[in-house]
Scaffold this motif. Structure first.
Motif, PDB file in Angstrom:
ATOM      1  N   SER A 166       0.831  -1.217   0.000  1.00 41.09           N
ATOM      2  CA  SER A 166       0.000   0.000   0.000  1.00 41.09           C
ATOM      3  C   SER A 166       0.863   1.264   0.000  1.00 41.09           C
ATOM      4  O   SER A 166       0.547   2.244  -0.679  1.00 41.09           O
ATOM      5  N   TYR A 167       1.935   1.247   0.766  1.00 43.44           N
ATOM      6  CA  TYR A 167       2.811   2.427   0.825  1.00 43.44           C
ATOM      7  C   TYR A 167       3.495   2.626  -0.526  1.00 43.44           C
ATOM      8  O   TYR A 167       3.497   3.727  -1.079  1.00 43.44           O
ATOM      9  N   ARG A 168       4.050   1.550  -1.083  1.00 42.29           N
ATOM     10  CA  ARG A 168       4.739   1.672  -2.379  1.00 42.29           C
ATOM     11  C   ARG A 168       3.767   2.128  -3.474  1.00 42.29           C
ATOM     12  O   ARG A 168       4.090   2.997  -4.281  1.00 42.29           O
ATOM     13  N   ILE A 169       2.582   1.496  -3.522  1.00 40.09           N
ATOM     14  CA  ILE A 169       1.613   1.812  -4.576  1.00 40.09           C
ATOM     15  C   ILE A 169       1.193   3.282  -4.475  1.00 40.09           C
ATOM     16  O   ILE A 169       1.144   4.011  -5.471  1.00 40.09           O
ATOM     17  N   SER A 170       0.901   3.730  -3.245  1.00 39.80           N
ATOM     18  CA  SER A 170       0.393   5.099  -3.094  1.00 39.80           C
ATOM     19  C   SER A 170       1.495   6.135  -3.313  1.00 39.80           C
ATOM     20  O   SER A 170       1.236   7.223  -3.842  1.00 39.80           O
ATOM     21  N   LYS A 171       2.730   5.813  -2.943  1.00 33.20           N
ATOM     22  CA  LYS A 171       3.829   6.756  -3.216  1.00 33.20           C
ATOM     23  C   LYS A 171       4.168   6.773  -4.715  1.00 33.20           C
ATOM     24  O   LYS A 171       4.520   7.815  -5.258  1.00 33.20           O
ATOM     25  N   ALA A 172       4.035   5.617  -5.389  1.00 33.27           N
ATOM     26  CA  ALA A 172       4.258   5.592  -6.847  1.00 33.27           C
ATOM     27  C   ALA A 172       3.197   6.461  -7.536  1.00 33.27           C
ATOM     28  O   ALA A 172       3.494   7.188  -8.495  1.00 33.27           O
ATOM     29  N   ALA A 173       1.956   6.388  -7.011  1.00 28.92           N
ATOM     30  CA  ALA A 173       0.885   7.225  -7.570  1.00 28.92           C
ATOM     31  C   ALA A 173       1.192   8.706  -7.312  1.00 28.92           C
ATOM     32  O   ALA A 173       0.996   9.556  -8.193  1.00 28.92           O
ATOM     33  N   LEU A 174       1.690   9.020  -6.134  1.00 31.54           N
ATOM     34  CA  LEU A 174       2.089  10.404  -5.843  1.00 31.54           C
ATOM     35  C   LEU A 174       3.182  10.852  -6.826  1.00 31.54           C
ATOM     36  O   LEU A 174       3.137  11.976  -7.353  1.00 31.54           O
ATOM     37  N   ASN A 175       4.139   9.968  -7.071  1.00 29.81           N
ATOM     38  CA  ASN A 175       5.217  10.333  -7.993  1.00 29.81           C
ATOM     39  C   ASN A 175       4.670  10.665  -9.378  1.00 29.81           C
ATOM     40  O   ASN A 175       5.131  11.614 -10.029  1.00 29.81           O
ATOM     41  N   MET A 176       3.684   9.908  -9.834  1.00 29.70           N
ATOM     42  CA  MET A 176       3.087  10.207 -11.145  1.00 29.70           C
ATOM     43  C   MET A 176       2.340  11.540 -11.102  1.00 29.70           C
ATOM     44  O   MET A 176       2.395  12.315 -12.073  1.00 29.70           O
ATOM     45  N   LEU A 177       1.667  11.813  -9.989  1.00 30.94           N
ATOM     46  CA  LEU A 177       1.013  13.118  -9.848  1.00 30.94           C
ATOM     47  C   LEU A 177       2.045  14.240  -9.989  1.00 30.94           C
ATOM     48  O   LEU A 177       1.809  15.239 -10.687  1.00 30.94           O
ATOM     49  N   ILE A 178       3.175  14.079  -9.350  1.00 28.77           N
ATOM     50  CA  ILE A 178       4.213  15.127  -9.376  1.00 28.77           C
ATOM     51  C   ILE A 178       4.734  15.323 -10.804  1.00 28.77           C
ATOM     52  O   ILE A 178       4.933  16.443 -11.266  1.00 28.77           O
ATOM     53  N   ARG A 179       4.924  14.232 -11.504  1.00 24.10           N
ATOM     54  CA  ARG A 179       5.403  14.330 -12.887  1.00 24.10           C
ATOM     55  C   ARG A 179       4.371  15.070 -13.750  1.00 24.10           C
ATOM     56  O   ARG A 179       4.707  15.925 -14.561  1.00 24.10           O
ATOM     57  N   ASN A 180       3.107  14.726 -13.565  1.00 22.51           N
ATOM     58  CA  ASN A 180       2.046  15.399 -14.330  1.00 22.51           C
ATOM     59  C   ASN A 180       1.962  16.887 -13.993  1.00 22.51           C
ATOM     60  O   ASN A 180       1.829  17.721 -14.886  1.00 22.51           O
ATOM     61  N   LEU A 181       2.029  17.185 -12.691  1.00 18.97           N
ATOM     62  CA  LEU A 181       1.952  18.588 -12.250  1.00 18.97           C
ATOM     63  C   LEU A 181       3.099  19.398 -12.849  1.00 18.97           C
ATOM     64  O   LEU A 181       2.905  20.545 -13.266  1.00 18.97           O
ATOM     65  N   ALA A 182       4.283  18.784 -12.848  1.00 18.96           N
ATOM     66  CA  ALA A 182       5.467  19.483 -13.389  1.00 18.96           C
ATOM     67  C   ALA A 182       5.222  19.843 -14.852  1.00 18.96           C
ATOM     68  O   ALA A 182       5.601  20.932 -15.308  1.00 18.96           O
ATOM     69  N   ILE A 183       4.574  18.946 -15.581  1.00 14.86           N
ATOM     70  CA  ILE A 183       4.312  19.206 -17.005  1.00 14.86           C
ATOM     71  C   ILE A 183       3.256  20.308 -17.145  1.00 14.86           C
ATOM     72  O   ILE A 183       3.451  21.299 -17.859  1.00 14.86           O
TER      73      ILE A 183
END
Ligand SMILES: NC(=O)c1ccc[n+]([C@@H]2O[C@H](COP(=O)([O-])OP(=O)(O)OC[C@H]3O[C@@H](n4cnc5c(N)ncnc54)[C@H](OP(=O)(O)O)[C@@H]3O)[C@@H](O)[C@H]2O)c1
Length: 254
Positions: A166-183
């Protein structure tokens, strides 16, 4: 290695928004900011009440809010529109690894929907909702450095051990959010840097039950981690946007 200890384009924050402000790392980061920039204006968000930072000579405005709920978007938007200025730094420290009853799973059999969903709520939605609130107010000329505290274990490319679903999955999802936000914000704003950062294993409530097997020299004090994080942030430039960074500023694989 990024721009390291050199000053970057965001090296003099005037207004810093600190979310999850009561946590171990957030308190230390707030303390470090106040030490370096005593006059900085602080906007703090937490589920609880405001705690002042010793030595702070600027103003602090606080909102008690449950960032995991969608209702927080409107509440934070109002809080920010009522503030004298929008933050030029945002540091979101919200995160969850365990609570009193539940914690990281060792194997698939231990995964339960409710814990995964709660992990997504705290590790992902608290960051998404804050971005949605701020995003409504951002003007093209507003400089913005956004840092979400993520975790190396949220890196898919770096996952060689498994477990902690759960921690890995949710942090991986956060990482994708950050990548999208940066774009998205990279297109919208003239001067913007959006990163996720791994603080290193730090002696806080979050890591407390898992510290036994960590070598003493790999378990850092909140103070040391805060110094390192502020050092990295003040060295960032727009070109560094869209990365997951180790605490020394080195990019980690997504
Ligand atoms: N400590 C480490 O070794 C380590 C390692 C890697 C990554 N990190 C990351 O660093 C960040 C800060 O962690 P920490 O070590 O300072 O942990 P912490 O002391 O437990 O603080 C976690 C923060 O998350 C917020 N939070 C917790 N549950 C929440 C909920 N249900 N809804 C909304 N917010 C909630 C809290 O904010 P409020 O109570 O103020 O609302 C709290 O301040 C986290 O994102 C964590 O994943 C930490």
């Amino acid at each position: 290695m990024l721009s390291g200890m050199e000053a970057g384009m965001f090296d003099r924050p005037e207004t810093v928004l600190l979310a999850g402000a009561s946590g171990g790392l957030a308190r230390a980061i707030g303390g470090e900011l106040v030490k370096r920039y005593p006059q900085v204006s602080l906007l703090t968000l937490s589920r609880g009440e405001a705690e002042p930072f010793p030595g702070h000579r600027g103003d602090q405005r606080h909102l008690s809010v449950q960032l995991g709920d969608a209702a927080s978007i409107g509440e934070v938007e109002k809080f920010l529109s009522d503030s004298a200025s929008l933050p030029d730094w945002v540091i979101n420290c919200c995160g969850l690894l365990h609570d009193r009853e539940r914690g990281p799973e060792k194997s698939l059999d231990q995964c339960a929907d409710d814990w995964l969903l709660q992990s997504m709520r705290v590790n992902l939605l608290t960051h998404l909702h804050l971005a949605q609130a701020l995003g409504k107010l951002l003007q093209r000329r507003q400089p913005l450095l956004w840092a979400s505290l993520s975790a190396k274990v949220g890196s898919i490319g770096d996952n060689h051990l498994g477990g902690w679903y759960s921690y890995r999955i949710s942090k991986a999802a956060l990482n994708m959010l950050i990548r999208n936000l940066a774009i998205e914000w990279g297109r919208r704003l003239e001067s913007c840097c959006v990163v996720a950062i791994h603080p290193g294993t730090t002696d806080t409530d979050l890591s407390q039950p898992f510290q036994e097997n960590i070598p003493v020299d790999k378990l850092y004090s909140p103070q040391l981690s805060a110094e390192r994080i502020v050092d990295v942030l003040r060295g960032l430039k727009s070109e560094d946007s869209g990365q997951l960074l180790f605490w020394d500023g080195t990019p980690l694989p997504w």
